[in-house]
Design an enzyme around this catalytic site. Structure first.
Site, mmCIF file in Angstrom:
data_model
loop_
_atom_site.group_PDB
_atom_site.id
_atom_site.type_symbol
_atom_site.label_atom_id
_atom_site.label_comp_id
_atom_site.label_asym_id
_atom_site.label_seq_id
_atom_site.Cartn_x
_atom_site.Cartn_y
_atom_site.Cartn_z
ATOM 1 N N GLN A 161 38.071 11.359 28.113
ATOM 2 C CA GLN A 161 38.948 11.792 28.893
ATOM 3 C C GLN A 161 39.987 11.799 29.263
ATOM 4 O OE1 GLN A 161 37.497 11.239 33.515
ATOM 5 N NE2 GLN A 161 36.896 12.914 33.338
ATOM 6 N N TYR A 198 42.189 14.521 41.275
ATOM 7 C CA TYR A 198 43.912 13.634 39.933
ATOM 8 C C TYR A 198 44.346 14.877 40.283
ATOM 9 C CZ TYR A 198 40.312 9.985 40.252
ATOM 10 O OH TYR A 198 39.723 8.683 40.711
ATOM 11 N N ARG A 247 37.537 18.799 32.383
ATOM 12 C CA ARG A 247 36.275 18.735 33.268
ATOM 13 C C ARG A 247 36.969 19.406 35.153
ATOM 14 N NH1 ARG A 247 33.835 13.251 36.366
ATOM 15 N NH2 ARG A 247 31.456 14.020 36.115
ATOM 16 N N GLY A 296 26.038 10.672 34.912
ATOM 17 C CA GLY A 296 26.664 9.321 35.190
ATOM 18 C C GLY A 296 26.150 8.006 35.159
#
Length: 369
Positions: free
Chosen positions: A98, A185, A232, A322
């Site tokens: 990622q 982000y 994502r 996760g």
């Protein structure tokens, strides 16, 4: 007969051994930013997953918002990641990394020479925390610093940083890259009109606010290929001080339709309710499925029953897990056999050292003990 989630699935030219993905999770185990044999062991232990997506990996020395995270912008980092990809491939799993730029959700102590973090604007994420050093030099959560607004040319340079990191990832042996367009982000900051108040080509309309995301995706595709490129997204998320806005649904419909044209490896959605933020509204996933016809991964409060229902309905293709993977390195085997899961210890999620990282026991090891 195997349940749907344990059956193989195609990801472009790749074949995953099951429909379970290990979702990206920051673990902050690299003091020098260079992956090492401990990281290789950690990911190899969890290679029961058909697809592993690594922790967020910095695309430059100004992309960070957490101490001790690995990067993909130096030769030493490329060499370090080769240990990880080799270990995972030896376990017959697939691994994407990622690519991460946190934007304004950073602190001056995360930045070279203590400079200000950057964002689409100078609006501060006033209640969001980075992980850095406070005024007394103590490590821990620190309020995000006031950012500096990127110039138009600087936005285009960050697109180039994503490209460099993607090329480095392939050189390091990764099967592909996932751009981090979620969780408040930088990429998601550009999508949000309350944070993105720009008057250039990257601000204003939905198309302009989505331009940075699509330019980064297109540039990475041109460099490594569409079947090695993914993203994502967190529709309706609120992390990083991102308020909801009227055009959320229209924004993600536009993105879904544009990304469909690009034949990505996959599109990874996360339901932020699991992170204490907003849940995806009822019916949104089903609507999104009608807009996007590629591979969809969903993560967030996932369990076996939910995964099977959504995959059987055709709403998603792969289930992302996760936190359960942290304390259950053999999670896939536990799910398949309905074995009890070991609960996580969130006090051990961050921090240097192997305790709470590579020393979790498998179910079989616990039975012997």
């Amino acid at each position: 007969m195997k349940s749907t989630i344990f059956k193989p699935v195609k990801l472009g030219s790749l074949e995953l051994k099951n429909r379970i993905s290990m979702a990206p999770m920051t673990r902050a185990r690299n003091a020098d930013g260079i992956p090492n044999s401990d990281n290789a062991l950690y990911y190899a232990q969890r290679s029961g997953a058909g697809l592993i997506i690594t922790e967020g990996t910095a695309i430059s020395d100004t992309a960070k918002g957490v101490l001790y995270i690995p990067g993909l912008y130096t030769n030493e980092q490329i060499e370090g990641w080769k240990k990880v990809t080799k270990a995972v491939h030896e376990k017959e799993s697939t691994i994407f990394t990622q690519l991460w730029h946190v934007g304004r959700v950073s602190h001056t102590s995360n930045q070279p020479n203590g400079i200000a973090p950057v964002g689409p604007s100078d609006i501060q994420a006033a209640t969001s925390f980075a992980w850095g050093y406070d005024e007394n030099g103590k490590e821990g959560p620190v309020l995000s610093s006031k950012p500096r607004a990127l110039s138009t040319l600087e936005v285009k340079q960050i697109v180039k940083d994503f490209v460099t990191a993607a090329k480095n990832a392939i050189d390091a042996g990764f099967d592909g890259v996932e751009l981090h367009g979620a969780n408040g982000y930088l990429i998601e900051q550009f999508l949000n009109p309350f944070v993105n108040n720009r008057s250039d080509e990257y601000g204003g309309s939905i198309e302009n606010r989505a331009r940075f995301l699509l330019e980064a995706i297109d540039a990475v595709i041109e460099t490594v290929g569409a079947e090695k490129t993914a993203i994502r997204l967190t529709p309706y998320g609120g992390l990083g001080d991102l308020p909801h806005y009227d055009e959320i649904e229209a924004t993600y419909q536009y993105l879904a339709q544009e990304l469909t044209k690009r034949n990505l490896a996959y599109l990874h959605l996360m339901d932020q309710q699991s992170k204490g933020s907003h849940a995806l509204p009822d019916g949104f996933l089903e609507r999104f499925r009608t807009w996007y016809d590629g591979i969809i991964i969903l993560a967030g409060s996932m369990n076996r029953e939910k995964a099977e229902q959504l995959i059987k309905a055709g709403t998603i293709d792969i289930a992302g897990f996760g936190e359960p993977f942290i304390s259950n390195p053999d999670l896939v085997e536990r799910l398949e056999n309905n074995w009890e899961l070991t609960p996580p210890d969130r006090n051990l999620h961050y921090g240097l050292g192997n305790h709470g990282y590579t020393d979790w026991k498998t179910y079989q090891e616990l039975q012997i003990a």
